[in-house]
Design a protein around this motif. Sequence first.
Motif, PDB file in Angstrom:
ATOM      1  N   GLY A 189       0.811  -1.207   0.000  1.00 34.55           N
ATOM      2  CA  GLY A 189       0.000   0.000   0.000  1.00 34.55           C
ATOM      3  C   GLY A 189       0.842   1.255   0.000  1.00 34.55           C
ATOM      4  N   ASP A 190       0.535   2.177   0.908  1.00 34.48           N
ATOM      5  CA  ASP A 190       1.261   3.446   1.013  1.00 34.48           C
ATOM      6  C   ASP A 190       2.206   3.458   2.200  1.00 34.48           C
ATOM      7  N   SER A 191       2.662   2.264   2.636  1.00 35.83           N
ATOM      8  CA  SER A 191       3.662   2.237   3.698  1.00 35.83           C
ATOM      9  C   SER A 191       4.973   2.850   3.210  1.00 35.83           C
ATOM     10  N   TYR A 192       5.172   2.875   1.893  1.00 41.04           N
ATOM     11  CA  TYR A 192       6.242   3.657   1.272  1.00 41.04           C
ATOM     12  C   TYR A 192       5.792   4.021  -0.132  1.00 41.04           C
ATOM     13  N   PHE A 193       6.463   5.015  -0.746  1.00 40.38           N
ATOM     14  CA  PHE A 193       6.063   5.515  -2.068  1.00 40.38           C
ATOM     15  C   PHE A 193       7.110   5.266  -3.146  1.00 40.38           C
ATOM     16  N   PHE A 194       8.333   4.935  -2.755  1.00 37.21           N
ATOM     17  CA  PHE A 194       9.444   4.877  -3.711  1.00 37.21           C
ATOM     18  C   PHE A 194      10.212   3.591  -3.466  1.00 37.21           C
ATOM     19  N   SER A 195      10.604   2.901  -4.537  1.00 41.47           N
ATOM     20  CA  SER A 195      11.213   1.577  -4.405  1.00 41.47           C
ATOM     21  C   SER A 195      12.422   1.576  -3.483  1.00 41.47           C
ATOM     22  N   ASP A 197      12.773   3.056  -0.824  1.00 43.06           N
ATOM     23  CA  ASP A 197      12.358   3.116   0.576  1.00 43.06           C
ATOM     24  C   ASP A 197      12.385   1.754   1.255  1.00 43.06           C
ATOM     25  N   LYS A 198      12.275   0.678   0.489  1.00 44.30           N
ATOM     26  CA  LYS A 198      12.261  -0.646   1.109  1.00 44.30           C
ATOM     27  C   LYS A 198      13.668  -1.198   1.307  1.00 44.30           C
ATOM     28  N   GLN A 199      14.677  -0.418   0.884  1.00 49.71           N
ATOM     29  CA  GLN A 199      16.059  -0.817   1.052  1.00 49.71           C
ATOM     30  C   GLN A 199      16.604  -0.280   2.378  1.00 49.71           C
ATOM     31  N   ARG A 200      17.733  -0.826   2.791  1.00 51.51           N
ATOM     32  CA  ARG A 200      18.465  -0.290   3.930  1.00 51.51           C
ATOM     33  C   ARG A 200      19.896  -0.041   3.503  1.00 51.51           C
ATOM     34  N   ARG A 228       9.631  -2.661   9.453  1.00 57.39           N
ATOM     35  CA  ARG A 228       9.209  -4.066   9.391  1.00 57.39           C
ATOM     36  C   ARG A 228       9.097  -4.522   7.931  1.00 57.39           C
ATOM     37  N   VAL A 229       8.627  -3.639   7.043  1.00 57.61           N
ATOM     38  CA  VAL A 229       8.560  -3.973   5.618  1.00 57.61           C
ATOM     39  C   VAL A 229       9.970  -4.140   5.057  1.00 57.61           C
ATOM     40  N   GLN A 230      10.900  -3.278   5.476  1.00 58.73           N
ATOM     41  CA  GLN A 230      12.290  -3.403   5.043  1.00 58.73           C
ATOM     42  C   GLN A 230      12.885  -4.731   5.495  1.00 58.73           C
ATOM     43  N   GLU A 231      12.569  -5.131   6.730  1.00 54.69           N
ATOM     44  CA  GLU A 231      13.060  -6.411   7.250  1.00 54.69           C
ATOM     45  C   GLU A 231      12.505  -7.577   6.435  1.00 54.69           C
ATOM     46  N   LEU A 232      11.222  -7.491   6.098  1.00 55.09           N
ATOM     47  CA  LEU A 232      10.602  -8.540   5.278  1.00 55.09           C
ATOM     48  C   LEU A 232      11.311  -8.652   3.938  1.00 55.09           C
ATOM     49  N   HIS A 233      11.557  -7.513   3.290  1.00 57.17           N
ATOM     50  CA  HIS A 233      12.206  -7.500   1.977  1.00 57.17           C
ATOM     51  C   HIS A 233      13.631  -8.047   2.070  1.00 57.17           C
ATOM     52  N   GLU A 239      11.255 -15.132  -1.349  1.00 57.32           N
ATOM     53  CA  GLU A 239       9.950 -15.783  -1.236  1.00 57.32           C
ATOM     54  C   GLU A 239       8.788 -14.804  -1.293  1.00 57.32           C
ATOM     55  N   VAL A 240       9.053 -13.553  -0.911  1.00 57.02           N
ATOM     56  CA  VAL A 240       8.008 -12.528  -0.854  1.00 57.02           C
ATOM     57  C   VAL A 240       8.433 -11.342  -1.703  1.00 57.02           C
ATOM     58  N   THR A 241       7.658 -11.018  -2.721  1.00 56.96           N
ATOM     59  CA  THR A 241       7.931  -9.850  -3.557  1.00 56.96           C
ATOM     60  C   THR A 241       7.167  -8.668  -3.001  1.00 56.96           C
ATOM     61  N   VAL A 242       7.903  -7.690  -2.487  1.00 56.14           N
ATOM     62  CA  VAL A 242       7.311  -6.514  -1.845  1.00 56.14           C
ATOM     63  C   VAL A 242       7.211  -5.376  -2.854  1.00 56.14           C
TER      64      VAL A 242
END
Length: 257
Positions: A189-195, A197-200, A228-233, A239-242
Amino acid sequence: MIHHLNCASFRPLATPHMVAHCLLVERDQGLLLVDTGFGSDDLADPRRLGQPFRSITRPVLDPHETAAQRVRALGHEPDDVTDIVLTHMDLDHAGGIGDFPKARVHVHAAELRAAQHPGMKERGRYVPGQWAHGPEWVPHPDGGDDWFGFGSVSALGDDVVLVPLPGHSRGHQGVAVARPGGGWLFHAGDSYFFSGDKQRPRECPRTLRVFQTALAQDNKVRLANLERVQELHAAHGDEVTVFCAHDASELAALQNP
């Protein structure tokens, strides 16, 4: 089969082109949509979206991009959609539900309360006319299951999981959909807006960072859930495409794997 659809386009100034990334899931029980973008009534009367929203996001408002038209282009009819799952009820996510009057609309219970009884800070994000047709709401409270370390999730069968991710809005949630061949798609959803953002560490244009902060109902909670979304990614990316709702590059990559 799972289809990745763009159900609205935006051309905001000083930020990348944005989309409304929706999913159409073909299930044995019928078709399921995840988010809906704008609806036909929004395009017929764009004024109801509000001048501030239109000035900032500069929506394209293309009738071919409505979820109903996307569904028809795939050889289905809107009445074939039995269920809609909303990540949240912001006007650019819930606008199309009126084009699917027979569908059950699944939403987090806290989000439905927010939309129906918004606080002062929340009023600009919801457009009650988008659900004036009286949809069959299915409000989901926090569940009792676990999914990849996320607790309090609930499920719609074995293939769709609702993951609470509040912060952007009061009852914002992610939606996980099982891939037919194994693994999961996770619509964040809108937990982030830019790809980036899911990186660290995060990589996000400053204008978008400011935009996300300004839109958050509770930015501290939003950032905690983004971690938490970053950790998942990072831990389960095989296994999970975020992906999120508005990054055009993520949509293009999933439409053209």
